[in-house]
Write an enzyme that holds these catalytic residues in place. Structure first.
Site, PDB file in Angstrom:
ATOM      1  CD  GLU A 193      -4.587   6.528   2.110  1.00 46.83           C
ATOM      2  OE1 GLU A 193      -4.446   5.312   2.373  1.00 46.83           O
ATOM      3  OE2 GLU A 193      -3.633   7.322   2.052  1.00 46.83           O
ATOM      4  CG  HIS A 206      -1.699   1.228   1.435  1.00 44.34           C
ATOM      5  ND1 HIS A 206      -2.989   1.385   0.972  1.00 44.34           N
ATOM      6  CD2 HIS A 206      -1.385   2.396   2.065  1.00 44.34           C
ATOM      7  CE1 HIS A 206      -3.431   2.590   1.302  1.00 44.34           C
ATOM      8  NE2 HIS A 206      -2.479   3.224   1.976  1.00 44.34           N
ATOM      9  CD  GLU A 207       1.985   3.479   3.707  1.00 41.45           C
ATOM     10  OE1 GLU A 207       2.212   4.547   3.103  1.00 41.45           O
ATOM     11  OE2 GLU A 207       1.008   3.335   4.472  1.00 41.45           O
ATOM     12  CG  HIS A 211       0.345   6.130  -0.680  1.00 43.47           C
ATOM     13  ND1 HIS A 211      -0.706   6.872  -1.177  1.00 43.47           N
ATOM     14  CD2 HIS A 211      -0.135   5.479   0.415  1.00 43.47           C
ATOM     15  CE1 HIS A 211      -1.783   6.678  -0.424  1.00 43.47           C
ATOM     16  NE2 HIS A 211      -1.465   5.836   0.547  1.00 43.47           N
TER      17      HIS A 211
END
Length: 279
Positions: free
Chosen positions: A215, A140-141, A144
Site C-alpha cells: 500500500e 493508486h490502483e 498495484h
C-alpha cells in the site's frame, strides 16, 4: 482492499476443498518428509493459483461491477480516458474499467496478470471525491497493477500455504499415532484441519504485513503519476468521509482500518499521509 480480501477468502476456501477431496479420494500425505513437502507445495500453490485466476470473475460477481465497454455518460468517458492514459505511462494494456453501486467510497484492482486486470470504483467514490482525487485513487490502483502485486501475493500465499499444510500434517501425524504404531485416520484428518486453520491465521499476518508495505508502494506510485498533493487529498477525503462497516469488512475498503493493526491490510491513513509528505 477488496482484492486482498477476495483473494484470501477464495484461497482459504480452495485450500479446504482440495484437502477434503484428496481425503475422500484416499490421496494422503503419508510418506517421508520429502514427499510430504511436495504434497504440501502442490496443495498450497494450487489454492493460491486458482484464487488468482478466478480473482477478476469473483470480484465482478461479488460487487455487481458493470464493465464500461461503451461510455454512456461524460463521467464514464472520463474514467476510461484517465485509466487508459495512466496505463500508457506504465506501458500496460488498458485494464477493464467498471463501476459498482455502493454508497461506500471504494475502489479496487484485481486480475491474473499486469495485462489482464480490472479496476473498479464505487458510485460512492465518484460522489464523494473531486476529479483530482478520483484520478489519484485510479493511479493508486494502477500502481498495484503495474507493480504486479497480485502475482507477488500469489507466490507469497503459495509459500505460506505450503508451510501451513506441511506443519499441520507433521503435528497431526504425531498426535494421531497410537502406542502400537498404528494411526487413527479420523484423528489425523481432524487434527490436521484444526492446525491448518490455526497456522493459516498466523500465516495471514505475514500476508497482511506484505499488503501494508505494498500500500505504501502504491501510494508512492500514485504520487509519481499524478503528484503527491492529489493522493494526500484523496486520503484526507477518506478520513473526512468515514463509513460505518462491520469490523470484518474493513479490509474491503480502499482506506482499510483507521488504526494500525497486525490484521490490517492497510497502514493507517495518518501514516500513509505522513509517508507521502516525506517523499
Amino acid at each position: 482492499m477488496k482484492r486482498i480480501f477476495l483473494f484470501l477468502a477464495t484461497n482459504i476456501a480452495v485450500l479446504v476443498v482440495i484437502n477434503i477431496v484428496l481425503a475422500v479420494l484416499g490421496i494422503n500425505s503419508q510418506g517421508g518428509t520429502g514427499s510430504l513437502l511436495a504434497y504440501s507445495a502442490v496443495v498450497g500453490f494450487t489454492g493460491s493459483i486458482i484464487s488468482l485466476l478466478m480473482s477478476k470473475f469473483i470480484a465482478k460477481q461479488s460487487v455487481g461491477a458493470e464493465v464500461i465497454d461503451t461510455p454512456r455518460t461524460e463521467e464514464e468517458a472520463w474514467l476510461l480516458n484517465t485509466v487508459e492514459a495512466q496505463a500508457r505511462q506504465w506501458n500496460l494494456k488498458t485494464p477493464e474499467v467498471a463501476i459498482y453501486h455502493s454508497p461506500e467510497p471504494n475502489a479496487f484492482a484485481t486480475g491474473a496478470s499486469r495485462n489482464s486486470s480490472l479496476i473498479a470504483v464505487s458510485t460512492g467514490l465518484l460522489d464523494h471525491m473531486t476529479r483530482d482525487e478520483v484520478e489519484a485513487v485510479l493511479a493508486h490502483e494502477m500502481a498495484h497493477v503495474g507493480n504486479g502485486d497480485m502475482v507477488t501475493l500469489t507466490l507469497i500465499q503459495g509459500v505460506v500455504n505450503t508451510f501451513v499444510v506441511f506443519l499441520s500434517r507433521i503435528i497431526a501425524n504425531l498426535i494421531a499415532r497410537n502406542n502400537d504404531g498404528s494411526q487413527s485416520q479420523g484423528t489425523y484428518f481432524l487434527v490436521s484441519m484444526v492446525f491448518q486453520i490455526l497456522f493459516g491465521f498466523l500465516a495471514s499476518l505475514i500476508v497482511m504485513w506484505f499488503s501494508r508495505q505494498r500500500e505504501y508502494r502504491a501510494d508512492a506510485g500514485a504520487a509519481k503519476l499524478v503528484g503527491a498533493p492529489k493522493m494526500i487529498s484523496a486520503l484526507q477525503r477518506l478520513k473526512g468521509n468515514p463509513v460505518d462497516l462491520p469490523e470484518e469488512m474493513n479490509a474491503m475498503g480502499i482506506a482499510g482500518d483507521t488504526r494500525d493493526s497486525l490484521l490490517s491490510t492497510h497502514p493507517s491513513l495518518d501514516n500513509r499521509i505522513a509517508r507521502l509528505k516525506s517523499l
